[in-house]
Design an enzyme around this catalytic site. Structure first.
Site, PDB file in Angstrom:
ATOM      1  N   TYR A  51       0.826  -1.224   0.000  1.00  0.00           N
ATOM      2  CA  TYR A  51       0.000   0.000   0.000  1.00  0.00           C
ATOM      3  C   TYR A  51       0.853   1.264   0.000  1.00  0.00           C
ATOM      4  CZ  TYR A  51      -2.665  -3.644   2.487  1.00  0.00           C
ATOM      5  OH  TYR A  51      -3.229  -4.825   2.895  1.00  0.00           O
TER       6      TYR A  51
ATOM      7  N   CYS B  38      14.265 -10.551  -3.194  1.00  0.00           N
ATOM      8  CA  CYS B  38      14.634 -10.192  -4.567  1.00  0.00           C
ATOM      9  C   CYS B  38      13.460  -9.573  -5.316  1.00  0.00           C
ATOM     10  CB  CYS B  38      15.160 -11.428  -5.283  1.00  0.00           C
ATOM     11  SG  CYS B  38      16.680 -11.959  -4.527  1.00  0.00           S
ATOM     12  N   GLU B  39      13.088  -8.394  -4.910  1.00  0.00           N
ATOM     13  CA  GLU B  39      12.012  -7.614  -5.541  1.00  0.00           C
ATOM     14  C   GLU B  39      12.375  -6.152  -5.325  1.00  0.00           C
ATOM     15  OE1 GLU B  39       8.737  -8.465  -6.687  1.00  0.00           O
ATOM     16  OE2 GLU B  39       8.627 -10.555  -6.045  1.00  0.00           O
TER      17      GLU B  39
HETATM   18  N1  LIG Z   1      -4.044  -5.217   5.368  1.00  0.00           N
HETATM   19  C1  LIG Z   1      -4.530  -3.859   5.393  1.00  0.00           C
HETATM   20  C2  LIG Z   1      -5.810  -3.734   6.125  1.00  0.00           C
HETATM   21  C3  LIG Z   1      -6.832  -4.677   5.644  1.00  0.00           C
HETATM   22  C4  LIG Z   1      -8.109  -4.516   6.296  1.00  0.00           C
HETATM   23  C5  LIG Z   1      -8.917  -5.764   6.165  1.00  0.00           C
HETATM   24  N2  LIG Z   1     -10.233  -5.556   5.652  1.00  0.00           N
HETATM   25  C6  LIG Z   1      -3.487  -2.934   5.926  1.00  0.00           C
HETATM   26  O1  LIG Z   1      -2.443  -3.350   6.309  1.00  0.00           O
HETATM   27  O2  LIG Z   1      -3.666  -1.750   5.965  1.00  0.00           O
END
Ligand SMILES: N[C@@H](CCCC[NH3+])C(=O)O
Ligand SMILES: Cc1ncc(COP(=O)(O)O)c(C=O)c1O
Length: 425
Positions: free
Chosen positions: A328, A354-355
């Site tokens: 993200y 390795c990315e």
């Molecule tokens: N994995 C996401 C949140 C996911 C929420 C699940 N519905 C994060 O790290 O921000």
């Protein structure tokens, strides 16, 4: 004279006489004892975060269900189970984990768009409080499974209110383009259908609009949309006993100032009261806000290297341990366990995977040499629970700190652990 300086926004993490501590425990001692990468959690931070929600609901009938996908390690689940918390689960695996720490099944709710028949049977046998059903097709399957098991499944329907939670698109869940919930304009019909199915018992309504939400307004909008629907559903003859507003409250990763849980709920409760719903039972499903800033990940600097455009600080934690930056573009603060005097060059902090996407922090001013230890902050939620074995890396160890006590709650994964389920030839 001892010095004691808490990190801004992290009252339980402090430099004491130059060494970074979580509560009363020095992180470098934990790293020596257990190796790195190492997740360390503050129990007090979790309990304080839970207490903020409990304060928010004082005098109301409310069930706080920790969304255990945020961090499903048994040692963490036990903290919440012992505090009387309920749980929001999304798989049969999560159900098994939470029952293993003695959670009360009557405080478990089951969310998720793709529950299998086997998972439904498992949850019915455990006698959980509620299934949050996410499609008309799932209503029919759950009805069939419950009838075959000679029981009735308590259900809420998760509605998609089409509200923008103003967060990263991958963690928005209540917009009409998202896969979650039943469309707002199909909800009354879906409830009427559910009420006719003999294997189901309608108990509530549910919505969850996204994660890392830092403003109150999307919750207030979603609340209005849900209450409008409750009025319409009840006018169509289907009583709704509880209102579930999901989770999603954000945390401070990099100076964000989300509402405090108790303040957010004061606003929501005022709305519920004003609209005549103040006496309804409430359910919530917070995850990140109960564990996110309880945790740090301690990692060792393996190498530093100058590049043509950038300097790199290569550490022993990677995207398999801390997937949020790669997934993200998330920001997590990175703090040396011991500060060095002198200039701090700018580095991209990267892992050994390795990315090119395997980065943990970009353009960070750090005065470090190989062998130094760093703490990646805000690592309590969606790190260990999303960790993988990519590049055949064992998953990290975890320690739970309470005051001056430190307890290993997960040993480092070995090669033997990783190969256990594989069949060669
Ligand atoms: N994995 C996401 C949140 C996911 C929420 C699940 N519905 C994060 O790290 O921000
Ligand atoms: C259905 C459901 N409930 C609760 C949560 C918990 O969200 P958060 O960790 O943002 O509080 C999630 C994840 O977003 C979810 O999908």
């Amino acid at each position: 004279m001892t010095t004691n300086t808490s990190l801004p926004g992290h009252p339980h993490i402090a430099h004491r006489d130059g060494a970074l501590h979580v509560e009363g425990v020095a992180l470098d001692a934990l790293a020596r004892a257990h190796g790195t990468p190492l997740f360390v959690y503050s129990k007090q931070w979790m309990l304080d975060a839970l207490a903020a929600y409990q304060r928010g609901f004082e005098g109301r009938e409310a069930l706080i269900c920790y969304a255990m996908k945020a961090n499903s390690s048994l040692g963490v689940l036990r903290v919440f189970a012992e505090a009387g918390c309920g749980f929001d689960i999304v798989s049969g695996g999560e159900l098994s984990r939470v029952l293993a720490v003695g959670a009360d099944p009557k405080k478990i709710i089951f969310s998720g768009v793709g529950k299998t028949r086997a998972e439904m049977r498992q949850a019915l046998a455990a006698d959980i409080a509620c299934f949050n059903v996410e499609s008309e097709a799932e209503l029919d399957v759950l009805n069939e499974v419950a009838l075959a098991e000679k029981t009735r499944a308590p259900i809420s329907i998760r509605i998609n209110p089409n509200v923008d939670p103003k967060t990263h698109p991958y963690i928005s869940t209540g917009l009409k383009g998202n896969k979650f919930g039943i469309a707002h304009d199909r909800a009354v019909q879906a409830y009427q259908h559910a009420a006719r199915l003999p294997g189901l018992e309608v108990v509530g309504i549910d919505c969850h609009i996204g994660s890392q939400i830092t403003e109150a307004s999307p919750y207030l909008d979603a609340c209005d949309r849900v209450l409008d629907l409750v009025e319409a559903i009840e006018a169509a003859g289907v009583p709704i006993h509880h209102l579930d507003f999901g989770g999603g409250l954000g945390i401070d990763y990099n100076g964000e100032v989300p509402p405090k849980a108790d303040a957010l709920w004061q606003q929501l409760l005022a709305k519920l009261d004003a609209r005549g719903f103040g006496q309804r039972k409430l359910v919530i499903e917070p995850g990140r806000s109960l564990v996110g800033n309880a945790g740090v990940c301690v990692t060792e600097v393996l190498y530093t290297k100058p590049g043509e455009d950038k300097n790199f600080c290569i550490v022993d934690a990677a995207m398999n341990d801390l997937p949020r930056p790669a997934m993200y573009q998330a920001f997590q603060k990175i703090v040396p366990l011991r500060e060095r005097a002198g200039d701090a060059p700018t580095y991209d902090v990267v892992g050994p995977v390795c990315e090119s996407g395997d980065w943990i922090g970009r353009d960070r001013a750090l005065n470090v040499v190989a062998g130094d230890l760093l703490a990646v902050l805000s690592a309590g939620a969606y790190c260990m629970s999303m960790a993988s074995n990519y590049n055949t890396r064992g998953r990290a160890a975890e320690v739970l700190v309470s005051g001056a006590d430190a307890k290993l709650i997960r040993r480092r994964e070995t090669m033997e652990d990783q190969l256990r389920s594989e069949i060669d030839g």
